[in-house]
Design an enzyme around this catalytic site. Structure first.
Site, PDB file in Angstrom:
ATOM      1  N   ARG A 301      45.906  52.930  69.964  1.00 10.66           N
ATOM      2  CA  ARG A 301      45.192  52.327  71.090  1.00 10.66           C
ATOM      3  C   ARG A 301      44.504  51.053  70.606  1.00 10.66           C
ATOM      4  O   ARG A 301      43.921  51.027  69.516  1.00 10.66           O
ATOM      5  CB  ARG A 301      44.127  53.294  71.643  1.00 10.66           C
ATOM      6  CG  ARG A 301      44.674  54.480  72.434  1.00 10.66           C
ATOM      7  CD  ARG A 301      45.333  54.065  73.751  1.00 10.66           C
ATOM      8  NE  ARG A 301      45.857  55.188  74.497  1.00 10.66           N
ATOM      9  CZ  ARG A 301      47.109  55.652  74.413  1.00 10.66           C
ATOM     10  NH1 ARG A 301      47.981  55.092  73.586  1.00 10.66           N
ATOM     11  NH2 ARG A 301      47.515  56.658  75.164  1.00 10.66           N
ATOM     12  N   GLU A 330      45.395  45.673  78.124  1.00 14.18           N
ATOM     13  CA  GLU A 330      46.837  45.467  78.164  1.00 14.18           C
ATOM     14  C   GLU A 330      47.246  45.031  79.566  1.00 14.18           C
ATOM     15  O   GLU A 330      46.910  45.739  80.516  1.00 14.18           O
ATOM     16  CB  GLU A 330      47.579  46.766  77.793  1.00 14.18           C
ATOM     17  CG  GLU A 330      47.479  47.086  76.328  1.00 14.18           C
ATOM     18  CD  GLU A 330      48.019  48.456  75.962  1.00 14.18           C
ATOM     19  OE1 GLU A 330      48.468  49.198  76.866  1.00 14.18           O
ATOM     20  OE2 GLU A 330      47.995  48.785  74.783  1.00 14.18           O
ATOM     21  N   HIS A 349      53.239  47.897  74.481  1.00 15.99           N
ATOM     22  CA  HIS A 349      52.970  49.349  74.488  1.00 15.99           C
ATOM     23  C   HIS A 349      54.262  50.131  74.813  1.00 15.99           C
ATOM     24  O   HIS A 349      54.347  50.801  75.853  1.00 15.99           O
ATOM     25  CB  HIS A 349      51.853  49.673  75.496  1.00 15.99           C
ATOM     26  CG  HIS A 349      51.203  51.012  75.239  1.00 15.99           C
ATOM     27  ND1 HIS A 349      49.898  51.272  75.506  1.00 15.99           N
ATOM     28  CD2 HIS A 349      51.700  52.174  74.746  1.00 15.99           C
ATOM     29  CE1 HIS A 349      49.608  52.520  75.201  1.00 15.99           C
ATOM     30  NE2 HIS A 349      50.704  53.095  74.725  1.00 15.99           N
TER      31      HIS A 349
HETATM   32  O1  LIG Z   1      51.744  58.977  74.355  1.00  9.81           O
HETATM   33  C1  LIG Z   1      50.899  58.076  74.454  1.00  9.81           C
HETATM   34  O2  LIG Z   1      49.698  58.316  74.511  1.00  9.81           O
HETATM   35  C2  LIG Z   1      51.302  56.680  74.475  1.00  9.81           C
HETATM   36  O3  LIG Z   1      50.524  55.815  74.334  1.00  9.81           O
HETATM   37  C3  LIG Z   1      52.707  56.330  74.658  1.00  9.81           C
HETATM   38  O4  LIG Z   1      53.015  55.121  74.014  1.00  9.81           O
END
Ligand SMILES: O=C(O)C(=O)CO
Length: 385
Positions: A301, A330, A349
């Site tokens: 993240r 994002e 992402h």
């Molecule tokens: O599975 C998740 O939390 C994701 O961020 C997918 O990229």
């Protein structure tokens, strides 16, 4: 902080036994169903050992109601998954729910969360008295208020196994792309201004370099497996140390202190959950501990990194480069300084953006919902702490 339950072999046996017990108890209910195990991705270490139940021929009895945001669109359930979901559930979109609240509120037992939607707030929770489970399709649950949801007696589940391979692949892809300057190379090869190939820079090899993995859950461990195949030295930092045999299997050395990992790594990969503890885990001090030749790779993240500090570090040669699949926010505003820097690669992402991963996420979420609704051990429950 959150804790994700993963099943050991013994627990898997327990799950199978519980399943047999429950299925025979409710056999008349299930007699018309043809339950097939559809999972193929849990054969390895870290696997839940659980089963995804694909129920067929359930048309004659009412299927449990699952609330979804919508079908299609950026935040909707994928159209290609609808048929599969409809075999298990009566899909109710948020719009239908709001149109017909009185009739539907008692029927909805679960919410399927895809790409952060629907938003699970107090108002929605108060309007769903029969709700048992919020099933997140994906591993990160930082968009869910775990305490609030659990205060309604509702369970939260996620899909750590389904996302692990595809996200680990993106980590490796970013590391290799950054090390070998793939994006710049691609630009030279495809630019209309290129008349002959003149590359005035060299990349570095990842082979025999040291990779520091911060966060050694399902994804981190898959990264380590891949890095071992590249003959990398592996350091890792995790809240809980892995078992000795797991460390040995991938040749990973545990660093109790994150500082040791940062100082010793050529590549640092971030694979932690975003929690209050990991928010801005990598800031100015941590970047300064890294080697000036090191690259930071983020596949978890964006908010795990202090982006202002990262911009400064990249501009001033404190670290060499960054490769980011995630940012905060994002997408970044178009004038964000990270977008101006040559030593940064950013992807939108796409850790789980594969046909296979998305299908497995849906299957794993279905398996979690089925387990909650049938009082079985839950393969991947997220427990607020
Ligand atoms: O599975 C998740 O939390 C994701 O961020 C997918 O990229």
């Amino acid at each position: 902080m959150l804790r994700v339950k993963a099943f050991s072999l013994a627990q898997s046996v327990q799950l199978a036994a519980a399943w047999v017990k429950v299925s025979s108890k409710h056999w008349s209910q299930w007699a018309k169903t043809n339950i097939t195990c559809v999972q193929s991705y849990r054969t390895e270490q870290n696997s839940t050992g659980g089963a995804a139940y694909q129920a067929k021929g359930m048309g004659e009895k009412e299927l449990p109601g699952v609330l979804i945001c919508e079908i299609g669109g950026a935040f909707g359930v994928l159209e290609s998954h609808v048929e599969f979901l409809k075999k298990h559930f009566n899909l109710i979109t948020l719009r239908e729910f709001h149109r017909n609240k009185d009739e539907l509120r008692e029927k909805i037992k679960s919410i399927f969360v895809f790409e952060c939607r629907p938003l699970i707030d107090r108002e929605l929770l108060e309007s769903l008295p029969s709700l048992k489970v919020v099933a997140n399709s994906g591993v990160g649950v930082n968009h869910l208020d775990l305490k609030l949801i659990s205060s309604f007696g509702v369970k939260v589940t996620n899909t750590p196994h389904a996302v692990a391979d595809s996200t680990a692949d993106i980590g490796m892809a970013l590391m290799l792309a950054s090390a070998r300057r793939l994006v710049e190379g691609c630009h030279i090869a495809t630019s209309p201004d290129t008349t002959h190939f003149a590359v005035d820079w060299l990349g570095v090899e990842v082979t025999r370099a040291t990779l520091g993995i911060i966060g050694m859950g399902s994804i981190g461990y898959k990264v380590a497996k891949r890095a071992k195949a590249f003959d990398m030295n592996i350091l890792y930092h995790n809240r809980n140390r892995r078992k000795e045999e797991e460390e040995q299997a991938v040749g990973a050395t545990y660093c109790r202190n994150i500082e040791d990992l940062l100082q010793g790594s050529d590549f640092v990969m971030l694979v932690v959950n975003l929690t209050p503890e990991t928010h801005k885990l990598i800031g100015k001090r941590e970047l300064q501990l890294m080697k000036p030749t090191a690259t930071l790779i983020n596949i978890c993240r964006g908010a795990v990194v202090d982006q202002d500090a990262l911009v400064e570090a990249l501009k001033n040669g404190v670290i060499k480069a960054a490769a980011l699949d995630v940012t905060h926010p994002e997408p970044l505003p178009r004038d964000h300084p990270l977008l101006q820097l040559k030593n940064v690669i950013i992807t939108p992402h796409i850790g789980t953006a594969t046909v296979q991963a998305l299908l497995m996420m849906t299957e794993e979420a279905v398996e979690n919902i089925q387990a909650v609704l049938n009082d079985l051990p839950i393969p991947s429950e997220v427990i607020p702490q």
